[in-house]
Design an enzyme around this catalytic site. Structure first.
Site, PDB file in Angstrom:
ATOM      1  N   ARG A 275       9.604   2.674  39.550  1.00 31.03           N
ATOM      2  CA  ARG A 275       7.992   3.158  40.581  1.00 31.03           C
ATOM      3  C   ARG A 275       7.774   2.862  41.534  1.00 31.03           C
ATOM      4  NH1 ARG A 275       5.565   7.526  37.664  1.00 31.03           N
ATOM      5  NH2 ARG A 275       6.825   8.775  37.998  1.00 31.03           N
ATOM      6  N   ALA A 276       7.182   1.194  41.060  1.00 26.52           N
ATOM      7  CA  ALA A 276       6.592   0.623  41.824  1.00 26.52           C
ATOM      8  C   ALA A 276       7.351   0.239  42.980  1.00 26.52           C
ATOM      9  CB  ALA A 276       5.528  -0.409  41.001  1.00 26.52           C
TER      10      ALA A 276
END
Length: 705
Positions: A275-276
């Site tokens: 997700r980062a």
């Protein structure tokens, strides 16, 4: 309607303003979590953002804000016929901390659904926030279940409402913004990860900037309309810039070099999951569009990392969010800069970056906020695990007290704080009985979520229908009610509410012996490690915690009951030791604190954890709770029996060590009516059966009596 404070009039807070504007440009970034102390314009900036968002076209009469050009095919108010839309400002919807699940996602009329088969749906706040802003103030105090629903809707762009086989779905795409004060407790790491960006805000220490904040606030309160009028030009400039950046966003190119920089940065900081990487890519693209460029540059990637990674770096709940900027620069310097393609004017001028009175960067105006995160203060180098904080000449062997002369009364002198040993997973300590307190994960309680244990008539609005009990209540009356078809004739009196059993959070009050008898370095380090382990357990079980210490001649409330276990961990680390042992004072102080907390929060049940070797060598004082002199051990026993008489669940962590043991902690546990557990027995991987919960020992003592 009151006039909101202008966004461009906010003084300073460049990172906060930039993060909010990037989400306005690209809502796909995933929202903003704003962390900071009270009084730092967090709520003011968020509420002012809605005025900068472009207007939205909606289908007239649609409660779910469907776009006329592309209405939601599953809209509960649909299907919508093609036609012109109606323009309205983007909404800013606030979610109160005490909101119910039905208020958030909407409510179904179960009575009509059962009797008529009609999906009568009342929209909630998620529907109101569609294509706008959903703002959650004090998001860390929101119920975990509501946070899960909120973040799932933000991730999927839709909200689902399920009630006994009846379901409704509607679109819910919004800009999610949460604000929180870390002193009141942290969000779980897995929930932190669901926010796209995070920023840390703090009040300026510059007198000139603080003066400007006060001047503007007083001017706004004297005449809000006139104050807003003075900033109308800057507001319009930023609004136009947001529109232009949105239009440019699809044309921004994210090259292979930038993607490699993003991937290398996330890998270098050992960020979990992907997700980062995705959030950084979207943020860097939005930064380029905000700057008026069609190509992502290294500085965009760097700024995206400073906004998207700090809250994803937490390996331990007690770790503070942060990012090593030197390491970040080292990673990015390993990649060449991308060559701009067809970008003859890479740095178009933004609105005039004037001084504070003109709304420039120093005054919170409409210019481009400076790119670059706040400089984190350099942490002092920590001593090695086997070293004490003292100078070399004052060190002693790890298993003996400091070699200092005793005080005149024979008590051990005060010694500097020692570091806590490594925390470990502890056994589950719980409060006996069935509570009705705040939601959590420690003790059994009647809750809104959990396994169904029965049914009852609803008290107030029906929230969780017990279908079988409702049908059973309505069935005997069908003939009298003239039932003629297949449908069940259901009346309001037939409805039954499901009763559910789950877990609650408790108030865990630690009473820690910091006297001279606990001062041996290896021993106190183990004690602190045990308390830190229990604090970690309290964090995971969503408890409130408090910390009382006693030594010398008095007991002290080191930390009033709070949801911030981080603060308790800091106070514990700084705890010095030495002096006599006023055990009675510590217990009486606990009694006083719990009495006050019972008035403030009567539904939250307490769990008292006394960490001591059981010795009592001083009567001492505990604020307003004064002892009357006499034998310290007898006073400690009377104080413990007072706590037991009021039904306070307790556990004693026995810190006595060595070949000769007096067993005083066991005597104290008997007076408190709770179990005694050694430091080794506190570990979850120790021999089974030593400590299951507080009830086991309390029942044993009750039968013996």
């Amino acid at each position: 309607m009151s006039t909101p404070y202008p966004f461009t009039a906010v003084v300073g807070q460049s990172d906060l303003r930039l993060a909010l504007l990037l989400n306005a440009v690209s809502p796909a970034v995933g929202g903003v979590l704003v962390r900071g102390e009270k009084g730092t314009a967090k709520s003011t900036a968020v509420r002012a953002l809605s005025a900068l968002l472009p207007q939205v076209d909606v289908v007239p009469g649609c409660r779910f804000s469907c776009a006329p050009a592309a209405p939601d095919p599953a809209c509960p108010d649909g299907p919508h016929e093609p036609g012109p839309g109606a323009a309205r400002p983007a909404r800013m919807v606030e979610l109160p901390v005490g909101a119910s699940e039905d208020r958030l996602v909407g409510a179904l009329d179960i009575e009509r659904a059962l009797a008529e088969g009609v999906k009568a749906f009342e929209p909630g706040l998620l529907a109101d926030a569609h294509r706008g802003i959903l703002y959650v103030d004090e998001v860390n105090l929101l119920h975990d279940h509501l946070i899960d629903l909120l973040l799932d809707a933000a991730a999927m762009g839709a909200s689902y409402v399920e009630r006994e086989g009846v379901s409704v779905r509607h679109a819910a795409r919004f800009l999610l913004v949460g604000t929180m004060n870390p002193e009141e407790g942290e969000l779980r790491p897995q929930l932190l990860d669901r926010f796209g960006l995070t920023v840390e805000v703090a009040a300026s220490r510059e007198p000139a900037q603080r003066v400007e904040v006060v001047r503007r606030r007083l001017a706004y309160e004297d005449d809000p309309a006139a104050f807003a009028g003075r900033w109308a030009g800057d507001e319009q400039d930023v609004r136009a810039r947001v529109v232009a950046a949105r239009a440019l966003l699809p044309q921004v190119r994210l090259g292979d070099t930038s993607l490699l920089q993003i991937a290398a940065t996330c890998a270098g900081f050992e960020v979990d999951g992907m997700r980062a990487d995705i959030v950084m890519a979207r943020t860097a693209t939005a930064l380029a569009a905000w700057a008026g460029r069609s190509e992502v540059r290294k500085e965009d990637v760097r700024q995206a990392a400073l906004l998207a990674l700090p809250h994803r770096r937490r390996r331990n709940p007690f770790d503070a969010p942060g990012l090593d900027e030197d390491k970040l620069d080292e990673i990015l310097d390993g990649f060449p800069d991308e060559e701009p393609e067809n970008d003859p004017d890479p740095e178009p001028e933004g609105p005039d970056d004037g001084g504070p009175e003109d709304g420039g960067p120093d005054g919170g105006g409409g210019g481009i906020p400076p790119q670059g995160g706040p400089e984190a203060p350099e942490a002092p180098e920590a001593p090695a695990p086997d070293e004490s904080p003292e100078a070399p000449e004052t060190r002693e062997s790890p298993d003996s007290p400091a070699q200092q002369p005793a005080s005149r009364d024979g008590a051990s002198p005060e010694q500097a704080a020692v570091r806590a040993a490594e925390p470990f997973r502890t056994k589950v300590l719980s409060v006996p009985g069935l509570g009705e307190g705040a939601s959590g994960r420690r003790s059994r309680a009647r809750t809104a979520h959990g396994r169904t244990t029965g049914a009852q008539r609803p008290r107030g609005q029906l929230t969780k229908l017990h279908l079988a009990a409702t049908v059973q209540a309505a069935a005997p009356h069908q003939k009298a009610r003239g039932r003629s078809g297949r449908g069940l004739v259901v009346r309001k009196d037939d409805l039954r509410q499901a009763t559910r059993e789950g877990r609650e959070g408790n108030l865990v009050l630690f009473v820690v012996d910091a006297s001279g008898s606990m001062a041996a370095r290896q021993r106190m380090s183990a004690v602190k490690g045990a308390v830190l382990s229990l604090l970690l357990d309290a964090y995971q079980r969503r408890d409130k915690v408090g910390l009382i210490t006693f030594r010398g001649s008095a007991a002290e409330l080191a930390l009033p009951p709070t949801s911030s276990v981080d603060a308790a961990a800091v106070r514990l680390e700084q705890l010095p030791t030495g002096g006599r042992t006023p055990l009675a004072a510590g217990l009486l102080k606990a009694h006083e604190v719990l009495r006050i907390e019972r008035l403030r929060d009567p539904s939250r049940r307490p769990l008292l954890v006394v960490v001591t070797d059981g010795r009592a060598t001083s009567a001492g004082t505990a604020g307003s709770a004064r002892t009357d002199g006499g034998d310290p051990r007898r006073l400690a026993g009377r104080s413990a029996r007072l706590l037991q008489a009021e039904g306070i669940a307790s556990v004693v962590v026995d810190c006595e060590s060595g070949p000769v043991r007096l067993g005083l902690a066991g005597v104290l546990a008997a007076d408190l009516g709770g179990p005694a557990v050694t430091l080794d027995g506190l570990r979850a991987d120790s021999l089974a059966g030593l400590v299951k919960n507080v009830r086991t020992a309390s029942d044993t003592h009750r039968r013996a009596a």
